[in-house]
Design a protein around this motif. Structure first.
Motif, PDB file in Angstrom:
ATOM      1  N   VAL A   6     -33.810  -8.830   3.062  1.00  0.00           N
ATOM      2  CA  VAL A   6     -33.999  -8.477   1.555  1.00  0.00           C
ATOM      3  C   VAL A   6     -33.421  -9.323   0.584  1.00  0.00           C
ATOM      4  N   PHE A   7     -31.947  -9.545   1.028  1.00  0.00           N
ATOM      5  CA  PHE A   7     -31.302  -9.979   0.058  1.00  0.00           C
ATOM      6  C   PHE A   7     -31.399 -11.987   0.157  1.00  0.00           C
ATOM      7  N   ASP A   8     -31.888 -12.197   1.323  1.00  0.00           N
ATOM      8  CA  ASP A   8     -32.376 -13.616   1.316  1.00  0.00           C
ATOM      9  C   ASP A   8     -33.575 -13.905   0.817  1.00  0.00           C
ATOM     10  N   CYS A   9     -34.506 -13.044   0.825  1.00  0.00           N
ATOM     11  CA  CYS A   9     -35.771 -13.334   0.098  1.00  0.00           C
ATOM     12  C   CYS A   9     -35.806 -13.151  -1.368  1.00  0.00           C
ATOM     13  N   LEU A  10     -34.772 -12.318  -1.864  1.00  0.00           N
ATOM     14  CA  LEU A  10     -34.388 -11.962  -3.233  1.00  0.00           C
ATOM     15  C   LEU A  10     -33.731 -13.420  -3.701  1.00  0.00           C
ATOM     16  N   HIS A  11     -32.899 -13.633  -3.058  1.00  0.00           N
ATOM     17  CA  HIS A  11     -32.152 -15.117  -3.595  1.00  0.00           C
ATOM     18  C   HIS A  11     -33.049 -15.975  -3.554  1.00  0.00           C
ATOM     19  N   ALA A  12     -34.033 -16.171  -2.631  1.00  0.00           N
ATOM     20  CA  ALA A  12     -35.061 -17.294  -2.587  1.00  0.00           C
ATOM     21  C   ALA A  12     -36.078 -17.413  -3.853  1.00  0.00           C
ATOM     22  N   LYS A  73     -21.693 -10.998   5.075  1.00  0.00           N
ATOM     23  CA  LYS A  73     -21.430 -10.373   6.150  1.00  0.00           C
ATOM     24  C   LYS A  73     -20.626 -11.162   7.180  1.00  0.00           C
ATOM     25  N   LYS A  74     -19.708 -12.065   6.795  1.00  0.00           N
ATOM     26  CA  LYS A  74     -18.812 -12.835   7.340  1.00  0.00           C
ATOM     27  C   LYS A  74     -17.594 -13.374   6.426  1.00  0.00           C
ATOM     28  N   GLN A  75     -16.393 -13.659   7.061  1.00  0.00           N
ATOM     29  CA  GLN A  75     -15.306 -14.254   6.166  1.00  0.00           C
ATOM     30  C   GLN A  75     -15.618 -15.879   6.206  1.00  0.00           C
ATOM     31  N   VAL A  76     -15.167 -16.243   5.156  1.00  0.00           N
ATOM     32  CA  VAL A  76     -15.189 -17.820   5.069  1.00  0.00           C
ATOM     33  C   VAL A  76     -14.395 -18.600   6.364  1.00  0.00           C
ATOM     34  N   ASP A  77     -14.790 -19.701   6.660  1.00  0.00           N
ATOM     35  CA  ASP A  77     -14.188 -20.264   7.894  1.00  0.00           C
ATOM     36  C   ASP A  77     -12.687 -20.958   7.445  1.00  0.00           C
ATOM     37  N   ASN A  78     -12.400 -21.339   6.190  1.00  0.00           N
ATOM     38  CA  ASN A  78     -11.273 -21.771   5.951  1.00  0.00           C
ATOM     39  C   ASN A  78     -10.972 -21.672   4.376  1.00  0.00           C
ATOM     40  N   LEU A  79      -9.804 -21.341   4.097  1.00  0.00           N
ATOM     41  CA  LEU A  79      -9.393 -21.493   2.840  1.00  0.00           C
ATOM     42  C   LEU A  79      -8.035 -22.495   2.457  1.00  0.00           C
ATOM     43  N   ARG A  80      -8.100 -23.510   1.832  1.00  0.00           N
ATOM     44  CA  ARG A  80      -6.961 -24.185   1.385  1.00  0.00           C
ATOM     45  C   ARG A  80      -6.638 -24.244  -0.089  1.00  0.00           C
ATOM     46  N   THR A  81      -5.582 -24.649  -0.342  1.00  0.00           N
ATOM     47  CA  THR A  81      -4.704 -24.580  -1.505  1.00  0.00           C
ATOM     48  C   THR A  81      -3.846 -25.814  -1.682  1.00  0.00           C
ATOM     49  N   ASN A  82      -3.523 -26.222  -2.971  1.00  0.00           N
ATOM     50  CA  ASN A  82      -2.592 -27.283  -3.271  1.00  0.00           C
ATOM     51  C   ASN A  82      -1.321 -26.485  -3.772  1.00  0.00           C
ATOM     52  N   ASN A  83      -1.644 -25.335  -4.112  1.00  0.00           N
ATOM     53  CA  ASN A  83      -0.534 -24.720  -4.822  1.00  0.00           C
ATOM     54  C   ASN A  83      -0.312 -24.809  -6.210  1.00  0.00           C
ATOM     55  N   PHE A  94     -23.048 -21.811   5.893  1.00  0.00           N
ATOM     56  CA  PHE A  94     -23.444 -20.869   4.694  1.00  0.00           C
ATOM     57  C   PHE A  94     -24.787 -20.184   4.925  1.00  0.00           C
ATOM     58  N   ARG A  95     -24.882 -18.985   4.808  1.00  0.00           N
ATOM     59  CA  ARG A  95     -25.969 -18.245   4.593  1.00  0.00           C
ATOM     60  C   ARG A  95     -27.252 -18.879   4.194  1.00  0.00           C
ATOM     61  N   PHE A  96     -27.187 -19.259   2.921  1.00  0.00           N
ATOM     62  CA  PHE A  96     -28.421 -19.652   2.401  1.00  0.00           C
ATOM     63  C   PHE A  96     -28.655 -20.924   2.598  1.00  0.00           C
ATOM     64  N   PHE A 113     -29.520 -23.919  -3.885  1.00  0.00           N
ATOM     65  CA  PHE A 113     -29.207 -22.896  -2.825  1.00  0.00           C
ATOM     66  C   PHE A 113     -27.709 -22.443  -3.000  1.00  0.00           C
ATOM     67  N   VAL A 114     -26.747 -23.045  -3.478  1.00  0.00           N
ATOM     68  CA  VAL A 114     -25.420 -22.679  -3.588  1.00  0.00           C
ATOM     69  C   VAL A 114     -24.924 -22.392  -5.080  1.00  0.00           C
ATOM     70  N   ALA A 115     -25.770 -22.706  -6.112  1.00  0.00           N
ATOM     71  CA  ALA A 115     -25.362 -22.388  -7.647  1.00  0.00           C
ATOM     72  C   ALA A 115     -25.277 -21.073  -7.905  1.00  0.00           C
ATOM     73  N   PHE A 116     -25.901 -20.232  -7.221  1.00  0.00           N
ATOM     74  CA  PHE A 116     -25.653 -18.681  -7.456  1.00  0.00           C
ATOM     75  C   PHE A 116     -24.459 -18.233  -6.985  1.00  0.00           C
ATOM     76  N   THR A 117     -24.235 -18.698  -5.859  1.00  0.00           N
ATOM     77  CA  THR A 117     -22.564 -18.262  -5.335  1.00  0.00           C
ATOM     78  C   THR A 117     -21.545 -18.743  -5.973  1.00  0.00           C
TER      79      THR A 117
END
Length: 153
Positions: A6-12, A73-83, A94-96, A113-117
């Motif tokens: 339902v979420f995938d269809c709503l996003h589309a 329904k999953k965590q991100v694969d990687n988080l990086r920062t330059n502090n 990515f789901r979408f 497909f990524v603007a919403f996120t």
């Protein structure tokens, strides 16, 4: 499982509606705004019983684990920062984008497909007191990188 479909269809349909009713087919501002308001409201409910975050990094870790898991329904694969206020969040599936065939033409269509996120993350951070700019980069489908720049003013 059914709520995911339902979420995938709503996003589309949101993507389709916003782009078909826009004067400029490349105008993604409406999609980003819908994501912003959704993220702003969702994080309010999600953090209702959570203690205050001690710093920006802890907030970003929460976004990448609890918030991302709630939505995708999953965590991100990687988080990086330059502090210094710049974060890169990577999702290798990515789901979408997982239902899109890889190719040059499809890669051109990926930003819609990524603007919403982008808005979703920016809205959540805004409600948590972090003013930011969120952009997305898709080099190969279905992987996506979200660049989060914290505005310090």
């Amino acid at each position: 499982m059914s709520e995911e479909i339902v979420f995938d269809c709503l996003h589309a349909e949101i993507v389709n509606y916003c782009l078909n009713n826009s004067k400029d087919q490349h105008d993604l501002a409406t999609l980003e705004y819908i994501g912003f308001t959704t993220g702003y409201r969702l994080i309010e409910r999600l953090t209702r019983d959570v203690t205050r975050f001690k710093d920006e990094l802890e907030t970003m870790k929460f976004i990448c684990t609890d918030f991302w898991t709630l939505i995708y329904k999953k965590q991100v694969d990687n988080l990086r920062t330059n502090n210094h206020g710049m974060y890169v969040v990577q999702d290798k599936a990515f789901r979408f984008l997982t239902r899109i065939s890889p190719g040059a033409k499809q890669l051109e269509q990926a930003p819609k497909f990524v603007a919403f996120t982008c808005g979703l993350v920016r809205g959540a951070l805004s409600n948590l007191g972090i003013n930011s700019t969120v952009t997305a980069e898709v080099q190969t489908i279905p992987a996506c990188r979200f660049h989060i720049e914290v505005n310090r003013s």
